[in-house]
Scaffold this active site. Structure first.
Site: not given
Ligand SMILES: [Zn+2]
Length: 634
Positions: A309, A338, A356, A358, A360, A444, A490
């Site tokens: 992010c 992680r 991911q 991912d 945004h 979410k 996200h």
């Molecule tokens: Zn994010």
């Protein structure tokens, strides 16, 4: 999976009201709409295990008044009974007696009683149940359910419904030592791990299900299909992708990349490292540090990125944005690291390095609902390409009684929650609301997919965020020429490639859709010694490969053995090349797809297809792959 017949309780429906009632009370409810709760259901298991816990606790007291109860809990398939024994060791005889007493108690008609908190504390004090006393004291409820036997008492902190079983089966698994209330400075209790079933039949059907789970274990399949491995010198939870696995992974990336470009996303690429400054601004270093890899270099603290992010936000921030230009959608296969405790790591589904899908999305508050609608459309399209149509949605909202722990104005939250809910309703998507499950920075939607064995897997997530736009001070210029705060969504569709592939492997028992199979076609000469057949197979393989199709010629050994091998490594198309085929140039291919029997067990579905020449085969495959991926991969 078909339910077995073990009914644990009933749900009685009258008007809008629902009530859980014991099996024994069915007669009293005459004409009410009664819905059985089976042992196979989540609720059924919970009710059954909770009742067995009561019987186990009372069973302990029947055998030894001096042992202290420390609570009884359960997981998906076992019950955990904690006992404090004053240094006595728990021997086989105690366990045998306990199982016998518990079975006896389960067959009796034990009664549930309601009791007020103060009265219950008094009873526990008299009985010297000092540990349960502490648990009840710290519980906010004013009323409790208890079950009594011979002056002893067992407290139920979950839903309690009276039950009795004449054929219950209890099995001792093992024992371990645990600290009281998980506090490492505290004393130790003995924990007995026990499995329980309402009947022999339920036990057998559970055993069958577990056999099926193990056949679908993605770690075993990963080895069989030669997809991935780990090595201690690399470290736990860090995946090495072998060629077959790398192909599948690349296909997933290619597919998503093309799909996103078509849907108005722009690619970005960001580094794996950053100085700690970035993650201080984002707040991750304060609340996520224990999951981050942090190290010093050149006198500066660096981190290996746990999330993408902040990087995407910096890219967005490179210029000034007008209200007309939003939403802006960035997309990246972002590999993050992680730290997860070693004990929690598992195959591909729980790892320390993951990639991911991912995104945004930067947008105005008034655009939220429409954008969520687009996301849901995209999600449907994508999941259906993976052949997945059975998934459910969870909408995570604020805790209405504790609004102070959330960032952002109440007005903005209300709008955002409503936008998410309306988008789900407008798409005709059923969902479950969970109050208090929202992130502190926004509400979410989480997506769960369900496999044929009834297991649920959390995959994608769509999260609104009012927090990072504040922290990074990102704005757009509105119609009135004033700078306004951007909202961020996200979003990960599949979550991570690793986890999703692990899930897909278990979902499909290793038999991936044609477009995703590491090898799509196996070419088998009938006679391994025939030069003509062998060279044709090689020519066919080369031509398929030139057309972007993944093909392998399997030439050595008896035909039957080669067919078996091709099936075992889950190659979807098996083409046999014999004299007749060479003469007529007409090929019959065996197309093997994923399927299940009536019990949800993996049972491949087979179809015969006939094609003319190599060209015909190429065209057939391209058409099928295009159909599966909605024309995105051809
Ligand atoms: Zn994010």
């Amino acid at each position: 999976m078909v339910s077995n017949s073990d009914v644990i309780a009933y749900i009685a429906k009258k008007d809008e009201h629902e009530e859980l009632i014991p099996r024994t009370k069915v007669k009293e409810y005459g004409n009410t709409d009664l819905q059985p709760v089976f042992f196979d259901d989540e609720l059924g298991k919970r009710l059954f295990y909770s009742w067995v816990c009561r019987a186990l606790e009372l069973g302990v007291k029947r055998i030894s008044k001096s042992y202290l109860l420390g609570g009884c809990s359960w997981t998906l398939n076992e019950i955990r009974l904690d006992i404090y024994t004053f240094n006595d060791s728990i021997d086989d005889r105690f366990i045998k007696n306990l199982l016998e007493e518990t079975t006896r108690l389960l067959s009796q008609q034990l009664r549930v009683e309601k009791v007020g908190k103060n009265d219950l504390l008094q009873i526990l004090k008299e009985k010297s149940e000092v540990l349960i006393y502490e648990v009840v004291k710290d519980n906010d409820s004013r009323e409790f359910m208890i079950v009594k036997d011979d002056g002893n008492v067992s407290v139920c902190l979950d839903t309690c419904v009276e039950q009795s079983y004449n054929e219950a089966v209890l099995e001792y698994v093992n024992q371990s030592m645990v600290h009281w209330r998980g506090d490492e400075k505290s004393f130790l209790l003995t924990r007995l791990h026990i499995r329980a079933f309402p009947s022999k039949k339920a036990k057998n059907s559970q055993a069958e299900l577990e056999r099926e789970y193990s056949l679908r274990d993605h770690v075993i399949l990963g080895r069989e299909l030669d997809l991935f491995l780990t090595d201690p010198s690399v470290g736990a939870g860090l995946i090495l992708w072998a060629p077959n696995g790398a192909i599948v992974r690349k296909l997933m990336e290619e597919f998503e990349y093309k799909l996103h470009l078509r849907h108005g996303y722009q690619p970005v690429v960001t580094p794996h490292l950053a100085t700690s400054e970035l993650f201080e601004t984002s707040g991750h270093l304060s609340y996520y540090r224990e999951n981050m890899y942090v190290f010093d270099h050149d006198g500066k603290t660096h981190v290996v990125k746990p999330m993408n992010c902040p990087f995407h936000i910096l890219i967005f921030k490179r210029k000034k944005w007008s209200y007309k230009e939003l939403p802006v959608r960035y997309f990246e296969f972002g590999t993050v690291y992680r730290y997860e405790r070693a004990g929690t790591l598992h195959g591909l589904t729980r790892v320390r390095g993951l990639t991911q899908d991912d995104s945004h999305i930067f947008l105005r508050p008034d655009q939220i609902q429409e954008e969520i609608g687009r996301l849901l459309d995209l999600l449907r399209l994508m999941y259906s390409s993976y052949g997945i149509n059975n998934y459910s949605f969870k909408l995570s909202l604020r805790d209405p009684n504790n609004q102070s722990k959330y960032i952002g104005s109440a007005e903005l939250w209300e709008k955002a929650e409503k936008a998410l809910e309306e988008a789900l309703i407008n798409h005709g998507i059923p969902f479950k609301k969970e109050y208090g499950e929202a992130a502190f920075y926004g509400p979410k939607i989480d997506i769960y997919l369900k496999d044929s064995l009834g297991r649920e897997w959390q995959c994608g997530t769509i999260q609104l965020d009012f927090n990072l736009p504040e922290r990074f001070n990102i704005t757009y210029v509105d119609q009135d020429n004033k700078e306004k705060r951007v909202v961020i969504i996200h979003r990960a569709q599949i979550g991570s490639i690793e986890r999703f592939l692990g899930i897909l492997l278990e979902y499909y028992a290793g038999r991936l859709p044609l477009w995703l199979a590491p090898v799509q076609v196996a070419l088998l000469p009938v006679d391994e010694h025939s030069e003509e057949q062998r060279s044709y197979a090689l020519r066919m393989r080369d031509e398929l490969i030139n057309n972007g199709i993944r093909a392998e010629a399997m030439m050595e050994g008896r035909l039957q053995a080669r067919v078996r091998e091709a099936r075992k490594i889950r190659i979807p198309l098996i083409v046999v090349i014999g004299e007749k085929e060479l003469r007529t140039e007409e090929f019959e291919a065996q197309w093997i797809k994923y399927g299940v029997d009536e019990k949800g067990r993996y049972k491949p579905v087979e179809e015969k297809i006939t094609v003319r020449g190599i060209r015909g085969l190429v065209e057939w495959i391209k058409e099928e792959v295009g159909r599966e991926t909605h024309g995105i991969i051809k």
